[in-house]
Design a protein around this motif. Structure first.
Motif, short mmCIF file in Angstrom:
data_model
loop_
_atom_site.label_atom_id
_atom_site.label_comp_id
_atom_site.label_asym_id
_atom_site.label_seq_id
_atom_site.Cartn_x
_atom_site.Cartn_y
_atom_site.Cartn_z
N ARG A 172 0.69 -1.19 0.02
CA ARG A 172 0.13 -0.13 0.11
C ARG A 172 0.78 1.19 0.11
N GLN A 173 2.09 1.25 0.83
CA GLN A 173 2.87 2.43 0.99
C GLN A 173 3.71 2.77 -0.40
N ILE A 174 3.91 1.67 -0.80
CA ILE A 174 4.81 1.58 -2.12
C ILE A 174 3.79 2.25 -3.15
N LEU A 175 2.58 1.74 -3.36
CA LEU A 175 1.81 2.33 -4.48
C LEU A 175 1.25 3.58 -4.22
N GLY A 182 7.16 -13.29 -9.48
CA GLY A 182 6.14 -13.00 -10.23
C GLY A 182 5.28 -11.87 -9.85
N GLN A 183 4.92 -11.96 -8.59
CA GLN A 183 3.97 -11.11 -7.81
C GLN A 183 4.70 -9.83 -7.73
N CYS A 184 6.02 -9.76 -7.29
CA CYS A 184 6.49 -8.59 -7.00
C CYS A 184 6.91 -7.76 -8.46
N GLN A 185 6.92 -8.53 -9.44
CA GLN A 185 6.92 -7.76 -10.58
C GLN A 185 5.72 -7.16 -10.73
N ARG A 186 4.37 -7.72 -10.70
CA ARG A 186 3.19 -7.26 -10.78
C ARG A 186 3.23 -5.83 -9.88
N ILE A 187 3.59 -6.02 -8.63
CA ILE A 187 3.57 -4.84 -7.98
C ILE A 187 4.42 -3.68 -8.85
N GLY A 188 5.74 -4.06 -9.07
CA GLY A 188 6.55 -3.01 -9.75
C GLY A 188 5.85 -2.44 -10.98
N ILE A 189 4.81 -3.10 -11.63
CA ILE A 189 4.06 -2.54 -12.88
C ILE A 189 3.13 -1.75 -12.33
N ALA A 190 2.38 -2.33 -11.16
CA ALA A 190 1.06 -1.36 -10.59
C ALA A 190 1.75 -0.08 -10.49
N ARG A 191 3.06 -0.04 -9.50
CA ARG A 191 3.65 1.20 -9.07
C ARG A 191 4.00 2.16 -10.44
N ALA A 192 4.25 1.39 -11.47
CA ALA A 192 4.82 2.35 -12.75
C ALA A 192 3.38 2.74 -13.32
N LEU A 193 2.21 2.15 -13.24
CA LEU A 193 0.86 2.43 -13.65
C LEU A 193 0.39 3.44 -12.86
N ALA A 194 0.87 3.72 -11.56
CA ALA A 194 -0.11 4.61 -10.53
C ALA A 194 -0.21 6.15 -11.28
N ALA A 195 0.39 6.45 -11.61
CA ALA A 195 0.35 8.14 -12.08
C ALA A 195 -0.09 8.10 -13.55
N ARG A 211 -7.76 3.98 -5.41
CA ARG A 211 -6.69 3.97 -6.54
C ARG A 211 -5.78 2.68 -6.44
N VAL A 212 -5.31 2.55 -5.08
CA VAL A 212 -4.71 1.19 -4.84
C VAL A 212 -5.27 0.16 -5.05
N THR A 213 -6.49 0.13 -4.44
CA THR A 213 -7.33 -1.25 -4.90
C THR A 213 -7.70 -1.47 -6.28
N GLU A 214 -7.77 -0.38 -6.96
CA GLU A 214 -7.73 -0.50 -8.36
C GLU A 214 -6.65 -0.93 -8.99
N LEU A 215 -5.63 -0.58 -8.67
CA LEU A 215 -4.10 -0.91 -9.28
C LEU A 215 -3.91 -2.31 -8.89
N MET A 216 -4.27 -2.92 -7.86
CA MET A 216 -4.13 -4.30 -7.60
C MET A 216 -4.88 -5.00 -8.40
N ARG A 217 -6.15 -4.75 -8.81
CA ARG A 217 -7.01 -5.47 -9.52
C ARG A 217 -6.33 -5.48 -10.99
N LEU A 218 -6.02 -4.35 -11.45
CA LEU A 218 -5.33 -4.12 -12.79
C LEU A 218 -4.11 -5.27 -13.04
N VAL A 219 -3.37 -5.37 -11.89
CA VAL A 219 -2.47 -6.43 -12.27
C VAL A 219 -2.73 -7.77 -11.63
N SER A 220 -4.06 -7.98 -11.48
CA SER A 220 -4.55 -9.44 -11.03
C SER A 220 -3.81 -9.78 -9.72
N LEU A 221 -3.66 -9.01 -8.72
CA LEU A 221 -3.33 -9.12 -7.44
C LEU A 221 -4.17 -9.06 -6.34
N ARG A 222 -4.53 -9.63 -5.29
CA ARG A 222 -5.75 -9.61 -4.40
C ARG A 222 -5.63 -8.16 -3.62
#
Ligand SMILES: Nc1ncnc2c1ncn2[C@@H]1O[C@H](COP(=O)(O)OP(=O)(O)O)[C@@H](O)[C@H]1O
Ligand SMILES: [Mg+2]
Length: 269
Positions: free
Chosen positions: A113-116, A159-172, A134-145
């Protein structure tokens, strides 16, 4: 006229070359040596080449982590220097980087959450409630619960960490996402999942990618156009079909010769 998101003109970056303390010159490395490329909106440009050819240096210049020695980067029609002078935050909003090593690119002391939330707060100035949504939406976008959002990076798989990295990139909601070997540290089966996710996100959100890899098979999977780098220079650039069917440069032919033929099993790295 094509809608160009990013363009580089004669981009250069060298390292060393200065004087040593006791006289003598440090060796000069031309990591990126006169690179001119353009990427259209909604497309993926692959940058391929072996280790040390300057891919990461190019990536770091594109996202503003490294200053070019010479040349220009034009982002959404405006030189990056100018953009940064006018509004640094706006520039950082527009370009995001996804790193190779998923776990070490995430701060181990911060929850997901803090990262995103960081980019949402710093780059977009969102309120607490907006950020939570928005954090909830980002998690869903990258298929993380979304219920895992208060966990720490080490509790997730690569693989999940990379999804988090992708979500962080998408955030803004950046105009350009630069991915530097984003699947190279992952197992082949996980690679395929992450590549599918990236393609799916691109279609849904109209994203523009610069996708860097030393692995031509990975680049073939995801890119529209491919630029082949060799010792800091782009030796060949073209559509995927051109590069694979009619490689013009000897180095590209050499790279292709080391790629498994579709249908055959993926070769071991
Ligand atoms: N900060 C740096 N200082 C000195 N040399 C560097 C630095 N970063 C990269 N290089 C050199 O620049 C060249 C290109 O490196 P890099 O961009 O990391 O290549 P790649 O990502 O394709 O493996 C290499 O020779 C590397 O040693
Ligand atoms: Mg690299």
């Amino acid at each position: 006229m094509p809608d160009v998101v990013v363009e580089t003109r004669d981009l250069c970056r060298s390292f060393g070359g200065g004087r040593r303390l006791l006289g003598g010159l440090k060796p000069l490395v031309r990591a990126v040596d006169g690179v001119s490329l353009r990427v259209e909106r909604g497309r993926t440009l692959g940058i391929v080449g072996e280790s040390g050819c300057g891919k990461s240096t190019l990536a770091r210049m594109l996202v503003g982590l490294l200053e070019p020695s010479a040349g220009t980067i034009i982002l959404d029609g405006k030189p990056v220097d100018e953009r940064k002078r006018e509004n640094r935050l706006d520039f950082h909003r527009k370009v995001q980087l996804v790193f190779q090593d998923p776990l070490s690119s995430l701060n181990p002391r911060k929850t997901v959450r803090q990262i995103l939330e960081a980019p949402l707060q710093v780059l977009l100035g969102m309120s607490r409630a907006e950020r939570a949504a928005r954090v909830t939406e980002l998690m869903r976008l990258v298929s993380l619960r979304p219920e895992f959002v208060d966990r720490y990076p080490h509790e997730f798989s690569g693989g999940q960490c990379q999804r988090i990295g992708i979500a962080r990139a998408l955030a803004a909601e950046p105009a350009l996402i630069v991915l530097d070997e984003p699947v190279s540290a992952l197992d082949v089966s996980i690679q395929a999942q992450v590549l599918r996710l990236l393609k799916d996100l691109q279609q849904r959100l109209g994203l523009t990618y610069v996708f860097i890899s030393h692995d031509l098979a990975v680049v073939e999977n995801i890119c529209d156009r491919i630029a082949v780098m060799y010792f800091g220079k782009v030796v060949e650039e073209g559509s995927k079909a051109d590069i694979f069917r009619r490689p013009a440069h000897d180095y590209t032919k050499l790279l292709l010769a080391s790629v498994p033929v579709p249908g055959r099993r993926h070769s071991q790295r």
